[in-house]
Structure formats: structure tokens, C-alpha cells
Design an enzyme around this catalytic site. Structure first.
Site, PDB file in Angstrom:
ATOM      1  CB  ILE A 159      51.871 162.096 -21.691  1.00 56.12           C
ATOM      2  CG1 ILE A 159      52.744 160.885 -21.362  1.00 56.12           C
ATOM      3  CG2 ILE A 159      51.765 162.272 -23.204  1.00 56.12           C
ATOM      4  CD1 ILE A 159      52.127 159.557 -21.751  1.00 56.12           C
ATOM      5  NE  ARG A 254      48.723 149.910 -20.959  1.00 55.50           N
ATOM      6  CZ  ARG A 254      49.933 150.402 -21.180  1.00 55.50           C
ATOM      7  NH1 ARG A 254      50.110 151.281 -22.146  1.00 55.50           N
ATOM      8  NH2 ARG A 254      50.968 150.038 -20.448  1.00 55.50           N
ATOM      9  CD  GLU A 283      48.227 147.608 -28.348  1.00 56.52           C
ATOM     10  OE1 GLU A 283      49.373 147.287 -27.930  1.00 56.52           O
ATOM     11  OE2 GLU A 283      47.741 148.737 -28.161  1.00 56.52           O
ATOM     12  CG  HIS A 302      51.504 150.325 -27.877  1.00 59.69           C
ATOM     13  ND1 HIS A 302      50.662 149.578 -27.101  1.00 59.69           N
ATOM     14  CD2 HIS A 302      52.012 151.282 -27.050  1.00 59.69           C
ATOM     15  CE1 HIS A 302      50.662 150.046 -25.858  1.00 59.69           C
ATOM     16  NE2 HIS A 302      51.474 151.083 -25.808  1.00 59.69           N
TER      17      HIS A 302
END
Length: 341
Positions: A159, A254, A283, A302
Site C-alpha cells: 500500500i 489495524r 469496530e 473501515h
């Protein structure tokens, strides 16, 4: 001369028809069964008993149900949820993640957040809701330009490498931490034409032990690490204190890596100019969380990895790994229990 046995593959994730046909066309020996399932019991025992390769999201059968299972390819990049699975006791079982398949959409998300934060979008949206045309527009909304800034990546995986590529026209200085600074190349899966597979786009790599030294130089910090015992609350009060005053933080990896309480304090006290969080310790983020009302904080649920093209990209990677497996080669993105990713 013996005839090679078939490779029985089960996928619990429906792929587009074109992707399924490509997977089935890799070799006649590969026999793919599609059984969409949410629970282990949704799949017949006889299917579990014969499969050699499993493609799934979070569905993990007990070891005794899959005596012939040799390899699990997961649909997601983050697979920290397997750390307590009894399947890890099967020493001959291969696990691999989908790291790299979501790099394009996540990098675009990060770039969008860097620009949104630097161009005062939270304040601008609040101003819109108030229906104001303020007289002090210059003081309130003059941006911090991304161009010619310094961007630091905490973790330099697929990423971050794609973000570094996208940042090239902005003439930024790219800094990054990496566990093994002596190996700048990307050994995992990367999409052709994307990312930084050779390690050409950063200006300097730092060992994780020198994280604070890097942070103090950055106008923008992007966190893209896997969650492990070593990375949990890696970005805490001390690290946030070491960041340049007025810097911005984007976190997409995360929940649990960034100390949320410390971040709220840094934003409330204006030590940081803003932040964007896509992941959280809890979450869904509960309505009573103070994060919702923290100034200059962009919250997204998310979604940075979402893309209408994800299954096609995931299918491309699975196909490449299937070919490697068929030929007895090492599959990409293998999970290492000692590293926890």
C-alpha cells in the site's frame, strides 16, 4: 507412468464468471468447487475431506475435517484473525494473504485523505453546514501544500509503495520505516505497473527502532503496518509528541496500532493539525466514542480497501499463486506465524 492427481480447490467466495473461467483454465488438474458459505457446516463433510486448496475469507474448518488440506489462500490482506486457529498446528499447511491486491484503492484513499486534510476539508465541511462565508477565509482555509512536503510511511509494504508512486508528481520527499532496511525490494505480490517493487521511490529507509527520528521530519505520516505484538500501540503518546507540530496522520492498517486516546489529546491540543482514521480498536466505532467529536479528525468506517474491482484483482493474484502451487513453487504472501503476518 503415473497420472498426476487432481488438485481439489474449494472457494467460499463467489468470483465473477470471467475470473472463474480463468482459474479453471489454468490446468485440467485443477478442479474448482464454488460453495458460498458463512459457516463450516454450510459445506458438506465430503467436500471438506477431499479439498487440497481452500480460498476463503474468514472461514476456518477444524483440522480433523480437512485431512488433505495443503494450502489456504485468504481473500483479505490482513489475516491476524488466524493467530489462534488450531490449523496453525499443521506444520505442513501453507497460509497466504491477499496483500497487494487492494493496494490501488487503498493508495487512492490515502492520497485523498492527505489532500483532504491538507486542504482543510473538515473545516470546510463544517463551514458549509453553518452556511457561512467567513471574512477570515485566508486564515481559516489556507492549505498546507502536499507539493514539496515530506511524507513518512510507518511500514513500506504494497500500500505504501503504491502511495509513494502516486506521490511522484508532487515532488515529495518519501521516508519510510521497514523491518529489514537491507532488503528494499518488494518480495510480495504487486500489480504490474503499480507500487514500488524495486524500492526506487523512497529517499531514505529507517529501521523501526529509529521511528521517532523519522516522525520528527514528516509533514504527513501514513500508518500501514500489520497488527502484531510488536506493532500494537506502536504510535503512542511519545511518538505523537515527536511528530512535527502541525503534521497530519493517516491510519489505515489495524485498530490498536495507534493509541486513540493519545491521538485525541494531540488533536485537541493542536499538536497535530489533523488526522484520518479508517480503522479502530473497537469496530464498529460506538456512538459514545470521543473520536466522533474530535476536531480535525476524519472518520471512515473501515472502507479504504473497498473497490468494485477487488474480486477481479484478488482473482488475478489467486491465479498467479495457483500456477506457482501447481509447479511446486513458493506461493506469494506466505504467512509466517513467528512474524504474525
Amino acid at each position: 507412468m503415473s497420472v498426476p492427481k487432481n488438485i481439489e480447490v474449494l472457494t467460499t467466495i463467489p468470483f465473477p464468471e470471467a475470473v472463474m473461467q480463468k482459474l479453471k483454465g489454468i490446468a485440467p488438474r485443477i478442479k474448482i468447487t464454488l460453495t458460498p458459505a458463512q459457516q463450516v457446516e454450510d459445506i458438506p463433510v465430503e467436500v471438506w475431506n477431499k479439498i487440497e486448496v481452500l480460498y476463503t475469507d474468514v472461514l476456518l474448518p477444524p483440522p480433523e475435517l480437512v485431512p488433505n488440506l495443503k494450502w489456504i489462500q485468504f481473500h483479505y490482506a490482513g489475516i491476524d484473525y488466524i493467530q489462534d486457529s488450531p490449523l496453525l498446528q499443521k506444520t505442513d499447511l501453507i497460509f497466504s494473504s491477499m496483500s497487494g491486491a487492494s493496494a490501488i484503492q487503498e493508495a487512492e484513499y490515502i492520497l485523498g485523505m492527505l489532500l483532504a486534510l491538507s486542504h482543510r476539508m473538515p473545516d470546510l465541511m463544517t463551514n458549509q453546514q453553518k452556511k457561512e462565508w467567513p471574512k477570515d477565509r485566508w486564515e481559516k482555509f489556507t492549505p498546507v501544500e502536499l507539493t514539496n512536503s515530506t511524507v513518512g510511511f510507518v511500514g513500506y509494504g504494497s500500500i505504501s509503495r503504491e502511495v509513494a508512486r502516486l506521490l511522484q508528481p508532487f515532488n515529495v520527499k518519501v521516508l519510510a520505516t521497514k523491518k529489514d532496511v537491507m532488503s528494499p525490494a518488494d518480495k510480495g505480490y504487486s500489480i504490474e505497473g503499480h507500487g514500488d517493487p524495486e524500492g526506487n521511490y523512497f529517499h531514505r529507509l529507517y529501521p523501526i527502532e529509529a521511528l521517532k527520528q523519522m516522525l520528527k521530519l514528516c509533514d504527513f505520516v501514513v500508518v500501514t503496518l500489520p497488527i502484531t505484538p510488536e506493532t500494537r500501540e506502536l504510535i503512542g503518546e511519545a511518538e505523537l509528541e515527536s511528530m512535527k507540530p502541525g503534521a497530519f496522520l493517516v491510519h489505515v492498517s489495524r485498530g490498536g496500532i495507534v493509541d486513540e486516546d493519545a491521538l485525541v489529546t494531540a488533536l485537541n491540543e493542536h499538536k497535530l493539525a489533523g488526522a484520518a482514521l479508517d480503522v479502530f480498536t473497537q469496530e464498529p466505532l460506538p456512538p459514545e466514542s470521543v473520536l466522533w467529536k474530535t476536531p480535525n479528525l476524519i472518520i471512515t468506517p473501515h472502507v479504504s480497501g473497498f473497490s468494485s474491482k477487488y474480486k477481479e484483482r484478488a482473482g488475478e493474484m489467486f491465479a498467479e499463486n495457483l500456477i506457482r502451487y501447481l509447479h511446486g513453487e513458493t506461493v506469494l504472501n506466505q504467512y509466517n506465524p513467528e512474524r504474525h503476518y
